[in-house]
Design a protein around this motif. Structure first.
Motif, PDB file in Angstrom:
ATOM      1  N   ARG A 158       0.766  -1.189  -0.017  1.00 42.95           N
ATOM      2  CA  ARG A 158      -0.053  -0.148   0.002  1.00 42.95           C
ATOM      3  C   ARG A 158       0.813   1.124  -0.043  1.00 42.95           C
ATOM      4  O   ARG A 158       1.571   1.576   0.888  1.00 42.95           O
ATOM      5  CB  ARG A 158      -0.989  -0.078   1.017  1.00 42.95           C
ATOM      6  N   THR A 197       1.474   5.487  -1.457  1.00 40.60           N
ATOM      7  CA  THR A 197       0.797   6.774  -1.886  1.00 40.60           C
ATOM      8  C   THR A 197       0.981   6.875  -3.282  1.00 40.60           C
ATOM      9  O   THR A 197       2.328   6.587  -3.933  1.00 40.60           O
ATOM     10  CB  THR A 197       1.045   7.815  -1.026  1.00 40.60           C
ATOM     11  N   ALA A 249       0.358  12.290  -6.287  1.00 39.07           N
ATOM     12  CA  ALA A 249      -0.627  13.084  -5.411  1.00 39.07           C
ATOM     13  C   ALA A 249      -0.379  14.310  -4.910  1.00 39.07           C
ATOM     14  O   ALA A 249      -1.201  15.266  -4.892  1.00 39.07           O
ATOM     15  CB  ALA A 249      -1.127  11.937  -4.612  1.00 39.07           C
ATOM     16  N   ALA A 250       0.984  14.432  -4.205  1.00 36.35           N
ATOM     17  CA  ALA A 250       1.186  15.744  -3.434  1.00 36.35           C
ATOM     18  C   ALA A 250       0.965  16.838  -4.345  1.00 36.35           C
ATOM     19  O   ALA A 250       0.298  17.984  -3.763  1.00 36.35           O
ATOM     20  CB  ALA A 250       2.637  15.725  -2.841  1.00 36.35           C
ATOM     21  N   LEU A 261      -4.675   8.451 -16.617  1.00 40.75           N
ATOM     22  CA  LEU A 261      -5.963   9.451 -16.861  1.00 40.75           C
ATOM     23  C   LEU A 261      -6.500   9.708 -15.293  1.00 40.75           C
ATOM     24  O   LEU A 261      -7.376  10.279 -15.177  1.00 40.75           O
ATOM     25  CB  LEU A 261      -6.966   8.531 -17.333  1.00 40.75           C
ATOM     26  N   GLY A 262      -5.407   9.257 -14.399  1.00 38.55           N
ATOM     27  CA  GLY A 262      -5.871   9.907 -12.943  1.00 38.55           C
ATOM     28  C   GLY A 262      -5.969   8.558 -12.171  1.00 38.55           C
ATOM     29  O   GLY A 262      -5.941   8.472 -11.026  1.00 38.55           O
ATOM     30  N   VAL A 300      -4.080   0.246  -3.484  1.00 45.47           N
ATOM     31  CA  VAL A 300      -4.833   1.453  -3.200  1.00 45.47           C
ATOM     32  C   VAL A 300      -5.329   2.083  -4.537  1.00 45.47           C
ATOM     33  O   VAL A 300      -6.443   2.360  -4.442  1.00 45.47           O
ATOM     34  CB  VAL A 300      -3.920   2.526  -2.512  1.00 45.47           C
ATOM     35  N   GLU A 323      -8.381  -0.163  -5.240  1.00 49.35           N
ATOM     36  CA  GLU A 323      -9.639   0.067  -4.945  1.00 49.35           C
ATOM     37  C   GLU A 323     -10.058   1.305  -5.230  1.00 49.35           C
ATOM     38  O   GLU A 323     -11.421   1.445  -5.364  1.00 49.35           O
ATOM     39  CB  GLU A 323      -9.307   0.222  -3.260  1.00 49.35           C
ATOM     40  N   GLY A 324      -9.284   2.352  -5.484  1.00 47.09           N
ATOM     41  CA  GLY A 324     -10.131   3.375  -6.116  1.00 47.09           C
ATOM     42  C   GLY A 324     -10.630   3.354  -7.514  1.00 47.09           C
ATOM     43  O   GLY A 324     -11.506   4.151  -7.841  1.00 47.09           O
ATOM     44  N   GLN A 325      -9.978   2.429  -7.946  1.00 51.04           N
ATOM     45  CA  GLN A 325     -10.848   2.205  -9.262  1.00 51.04           C
ATOM     46  C   GLN A 325     -12.116   1.611  -9.174  1.00 51.04           C
ATOM     47  O   GLN A 325     -13.059   1.890  -9.679  1.00 51.04           O
ATOM     48  CB  GLN A 325      -9.991   1.070 -10.180  1.00 51.04           C
ATOM     49  N   GLU A 363     -13.787   1.680  -6.277  1.00 50.68           N
ATOM     50  CA  GLU A 363     -14.863   2.630  -5.406  1.00 50.68           C
ATOM     51  C   GLU A 363     -15.526   3.654  -6.554  1.00 50.68           C
ATOM     52  O   GLU A 363     -16.768   3.974  -6.597  1.00 50.68           O
ATOM     53  CB  GLU A 363     -14.087   3.289  -4.424  1.00 50.68           C
ATOM     54  N   GLY A 364     -14.574   4.165  -7.444  1.00 49.12           N
ATOM     55  CA  GLY A 364     -15.060   5.374  -8.444  1.00 49.12           C
ATOM     56  C   GLY A 364     -15.979   4.459  -9.373  1.00 49.12           C
ATOM     57  O   GLY A 364     -17.098   5.177  -9.751  1.00 49.12           O
ATOM     58  N   VAL A 368     -19.465   4.047  -8.068  1.00 50.66           N
ATOM     59  CA  VAL A 368     -20.269   5.288  -7.796  1.00 50.66           C
ATOM     60  C   VAL A 368     -20.844   5.832  -9.230  1.00 50.66           C
ATOM     61  O   VAL A 368     -21.850   6.185  -9.496  1.00 50.66           O
ATOM     62  CB  VAL A 368     -19.592   6.147  -7.072  1.00 50.66           C
ATOM     63  N   ARG A 399     -21.711   3.613   0.252  1.00 55.46           N
ATOM     64  CA  ARG A 399     -20.357   2.970   0.942  1.00 55.46           C
ATOM     65  C   ARG A 399     -19.988   1.699   0.285  1.00 55.46           C
ATOM     66  O   ARG A 399     -20.787   1.078  -0.443  1.00 55.46           O
ATOM     67  CB  ARG A 399     -20.653   2.177   2.414  1.00 55.46           C
TER      68      ARG A 399
END
Lengths: 155, 760
Positions: free
Chosen positions: B10, B12, B16-17, B476-477, B650, B653-655, B657-658, B661, B697
């Motif tokens: 995991r 970062t 991102a910063a 692409l982010g 990480v 998971e972001g993929q 979760e996004g 939604v 969630r």
């Protein structure tokens, strides 16, 4: 049309600049003052990407005329970090994987900072309402909520 | 992750910063001396003949540097599979928003004034907006060479579907309709172009710089590829929308004519009314089953609304019509797919590439079948699920498959058994599954004309040990740069902080196809792995000399190269690199090219692999429905994804979760509403992408099947994340209130209407 001379304080620095009557605060920041950290997305007050703090109020800078900022104090995303040190909210966003494309993030962080300045220990519900005007298309918001909660806990 | 030291941990995101401080420079943040503002004049008519376009008055506006019309373009038709579009309209306009002319001026005001002074005489022609009407004899024809408005279509029969239907115990049919969903990328489509020294340079947030260089710019401008340079800028969201766009070509034309750099950026209203959103479709399904719940045959008829022009839609049509046939063991399948021209906004590619539409239809249908059979939907899916080693009905060779495990885990996570046994009024659970490609060779070949699906990379080790990774792939982010950096760090044995991934510049990075079809971790990952291994080999040769050891005995870890089992006989990678400067190896460069070796699809019959491997997922949702208003709330989602292996958990998971939604938006609120060819909701106030108050969630479960072909066993995850959500929600709504809604989106209004019909 005639330009008007205004003075304003942005992130502690004083600026004197001439602006047109229809210039938005967002354009002034991005083009006039070259503070491009504030992003332009919808430019219609519907997405929150251009959020800044004006005299202690969170506003969308695309909806405000530059002339309205005359004599006032602004904080933008550039005003949060100190040198190379990230603001705790910024650090929490990085740490919790809350950043994907990043386009909404400056506005999102301004909304979070506005919340935590007033409410250092928000509930999840309060966090949700604080960023309800900031759209993010990448993350699904879960990691953003966690980051803001973590930043609150740390502060 | 076993056997690795940074991959799978995991971390970062490496970029991102800068994004949190506002220092990341997106296209809108860049300036060039003499930069002009571009604007496009668009058709107000859905269908009209252009009788006259005159730019004379516009050209005389002070500050205007270029006005281009169809007459000023190279006259090369645009479009991949079906070249059916001009850079700027020549004789007809075919939708509201069709590009007629463009201007470049010193400022916004001059550009607007010039636009208003371009004189266009239109002769309105009868339009057609409905796909079924467009196919009828006598309907207005949009393209002279396309009688019946059929852009393309195909009919495929595998096995004896009719016989299988006769032998089925249960036959069920259903018609499903999906809407036009917009990508909703916050950064609108934009670019900046300059023509100087006989070359075109274009800056922009592209999904595929090399594909854009070839088919979006060089080809329609009549240039060779090397005359075009693309400098990639960070992408503020894309989701498919920035893959295929005429926008870049129009900006390039303005730069050519103005002799100065030009920036062209969509307003958000333009973004929502003139780009290429998800293709809407009508899917008619029929399926046959044995009493025991085994699938005998499946038939689907697809009518897809192409809008005025085709762009990537022929490939989307294939994906939509065929992909779900490989989700379950399907002994026989029939596909009848038609892509139909209308005077609507041209539709196109959005995350999932036709699959979310198909999955909504098929996975809703599966629940209807389960009910007809009196069987639990989970059980029905488990009985029919595709497995590793299968060759599916369309010839896909399934190398790894965690579908059954995904179903079991998603069901368990949502509390399936208890929730189905103990009903709470107006609450329900539902689930849906998906299969998706990781990369897509037939699609790549249809664009490039080359028999190549893969990627190349260079890994450069600087004298201070800093590692630079160069590929043609873009982020692409979603965080693929972090994933590629993790792979380089893993191979070279250096800390992640020592690795940087370059922004693409087509002049200096090796070839890559870019980001689509959930391919970059797999293809780019392999290329970086190979390039890093090549750099490591060179470092080891140097280190072996310095340590007086054998290359075969060395290992690299935590920034040091040492003799295996004797860590004290070691040296920092940085020291090795610096020593190389005086030993004939200044700045080591490793090279890697990966080419997919899949046995590929026969293009005519569409039989065979589309790629080397496939991803799977099952998402289970819990909803609450307000029976008074019809409003659906998604309470939680459990998303179990077979992604092979999570190199960047990480990010994965972001993929998920996004994507979940975005699927909530697809299921409940998002629809570009067209009336008479006009978009009625061109802003986020009326086009409702989920806000944090609509988001749910999400619990992500990563199912690691360790794919035999993937880098470290990894497969794609970006698109499986959005595919099943809408069906899972529709299934849960049925469980909650007993109404089956077969049309997206399930707005409160639509659900309430369905409840009303059920009551009546």
């Amino acid at each position: 049309m005639a330009k008007q001379l205004i003075t304003l304080t942005v992130n502690g620095a004083r600026y004197e600049t001439a602006v047109g009557p229809r210039t938005s605060l967002l354009s002034l920041l991005r083009e006039g003052l070259e503070l491009t950290g504030t992003k332009q997305a919808c430019a219609e007050g519907e997405c929150g990407a251009c959020s800044v703090v004006l005299d202690g109020r969170l506003v969308m800078s695309c909806l405000i005329f530059a002339v309205e900022a005359d004599g006032r104090q602004l904080t933008t995303i550039e005003g949060l970090s100190e040198g190379a040190t990230l603001h705790p909210i910024q650090a929490a966003f990085v740490e919790h994987g809350a950043v994907q494309c990043g386009f909404c993030i400056p506005g999102m962080i301004m909304a979070a900072s506005y919340l935590l300045d007033r409410n250092p220990n928000p509930t999840e519900e309060e966090i949700r309402h604080a960023i309800a005007g900031n759209l993010c298309r990448c993350t699904g918001y879960g990691k953003i909520i966690k980051a803001i909660a973590a930043a609150a806990g740390a502060g | 992750m076993k056997g690795t030291w940074v991959a799978g941990t995991r971390v970062t995101a490496i970029d991102a910063a800068e994004k949190t401080t506002g220092q990341t420079k997106y296209l809108q943040d860049l300036r060039l001396p003499g930069l002009l503002v571009g604007k496009v004049l668009r058709s107000p008519h859905p269908h009209a003949r252009l009788r006259r376009v005159s730019a004379e008055r516009a050209r005389r506006v002070p500050g205007v540097r270029a006005v281009v019309t169809g007459a000023d373009t190279p006259g090369i038709k645009f479009g991949i599979v079906i070249p059916d579009e001009w850079a700027l309209a020549v004789d007809r306009v075919l939708y509201v928003g069709d590009e007629v002319a463009a201007v470049a001026a010193v400022d916004e005001e001059a550009a607007r004034e010039a636009l208003a002074l371009i004189e266009v005489e239109y002769e309105p022609l009868p339009p057609v907006f409905d796909v079924e009407e467009a196919l009828r004899p006598g309907a207005p024809r949009l393209h002279d060479d396309k009688p019946g408005n059929l852009a393309t279509g195909f009919l495929i029969d595998r096995g004896d579907v009719d016989q299988a239907f006769r032998e089925s115990d249960v036959l069920l049919g259903g018609t499903y309709r999906t809407q036009m969903q917009h990508q909703g990328n916050l950064e609108p489509i934009c670019c900046m172009a300059e023509y100087a020294g006989g070359r075109l340079t274009l800056w922009g947030p592209l999904q595929s710089p090399f594909l854009a260089r070839q088919y979006l710019l060089a080809k329609p401008l009549g240039l060779s590829e090397g005359q075009v340079r693309i400098i990639q800028t960070p992408v503020g969201g894309a989701f498919g929308g920035k893959l295929d766009e005429k926008h870049y070509l129009i900006c390039a034309l303005l730069a050519l004519h103005a002799g100065r750099p030009v920036r062209l950026a969509n307003s958000y209203a333009e973004e929502l009314t003139t780009t290429r959103p998800r293709m809407p479709a009508i899917l008619r399904i029929k399926s046959g089953w044995s009493k025991a719940g085994m699938l005998r045959a499946k038939q689907v008829e697809v009518l897809a609304d192409n809008g005025a022009y085709s762009s990537l839609s022929p490939s989307i049509l294939s994906s939509m019509a065929m992909r779900t046939d490989s989700l379950y063991r399907t002994p026989a399948a029939r596909v009848d797919a038609k892509l139909v021209y209308t005077n609507n906004l041209p539709s196109g590619q959005m995350r999932g590439f036709g699959n979310p539409q198909a999955t909504f239809a098929w996975e809703s249908h599966i629940d209807e079948v389960a009910e007809a059979l009196g069987m639990d939907p989970v059980e029905l899916r488990l009985r029919n699920a595709t497995e590793a080693g299968d060759v599916t009905v369309h010839g896909w060779e399934i190398a790894s498959c965690g579908l059954k495990e995904c179903i079991a885990k998603a069901a368990e996570g949502i509390g399936w058994k208890e929730q189905r046994a103990n009903r709470v009024p107006n609450r329900g659970v539902g689930l849906a599954c998906t299969i998706h490609v990781t990369s897509n060779k037939p699609f790549a070949t249809s664009i490039t004309g080359y028999e190549f699906d893969g990627s190349s990379a260079l890994v450069k080790v600087e004298e201070d040990g800093q590692v630079f990774v160069a590929t043609g792939e873009v982020d692409l982010g979603e965080g693929v740069t972090t994933t590629l950096a993790l792979i380089a760090a893993e191979e070279l044995g250096v800390p992640l902080a020592q690795v940087r991934v370059l922004q693409v510049d087509t002049d200096s990075v090796p070839y890559g196809l870019g980001t689509y079809a959930s391919r970059t971790t797999f293809m780019g990952g392999h290329a970086v792995r190979l390039a890093a291994a090549d750099a490591k080999r060179q470092l080891f040769e140097l280190a072996a000399d310095l340590l007086e050891a054998n290359v075969a005995d060395l290992e690299a870890r935590e920034g040091r190269i040492a003799v295996r089992g004797a860590p004290e006989r070691g040296i920092a990678v940085a020291e090795v690199a610096r020593a190389g400067m005086s030993r004939g190896r200044p700045m080591i460069v490793g090279r890697g090219t990966y080419e997919s070796q899949a046995r590929m699809q026969d293009v005519t019959h569409k039989y065979g692999n589309q790629t080397l491997t496939y991803s799977f997922a099952c998402q289970a949702v819990e909803v609450e429905v307000d029976p008074e208003t019809g409003r659906v709330r998604v309470l939680r989602v459990v998303a179990a994804h077979d992604l092979g292996r999570a190199i960047n958990p990480v990010g994965a998971e972001g993929q998920i979760e996004g994507g979940v939604v975005q699927a909530v938006g697809l299921a409940l609120s998002e629809e570009l509403q067209q009336r008479e060819g006009r978009i009625r909701n061109p802003g986020f106030l009326d086009y409702k992408i989920p806000s944090v108050l609509d988001a749910t969630r999400v619990e992500s479960i990563l199912v690691e099947t360790i794919d035999p072909h993937g880098p470290y066993g990894a497969k794609g995850v970006a698109e499986t994340a959005i595919n099943p959500g809408a069906a899972a929600i529709a299934n849960a709504v049925y469980h909650a209130v007993g109404v089956r809604v077969r049309e997206l989106p399930l707005t409160a209004e639509n659900v309430r209407a369905a409840l009303g019909r059920a009551d009546g």
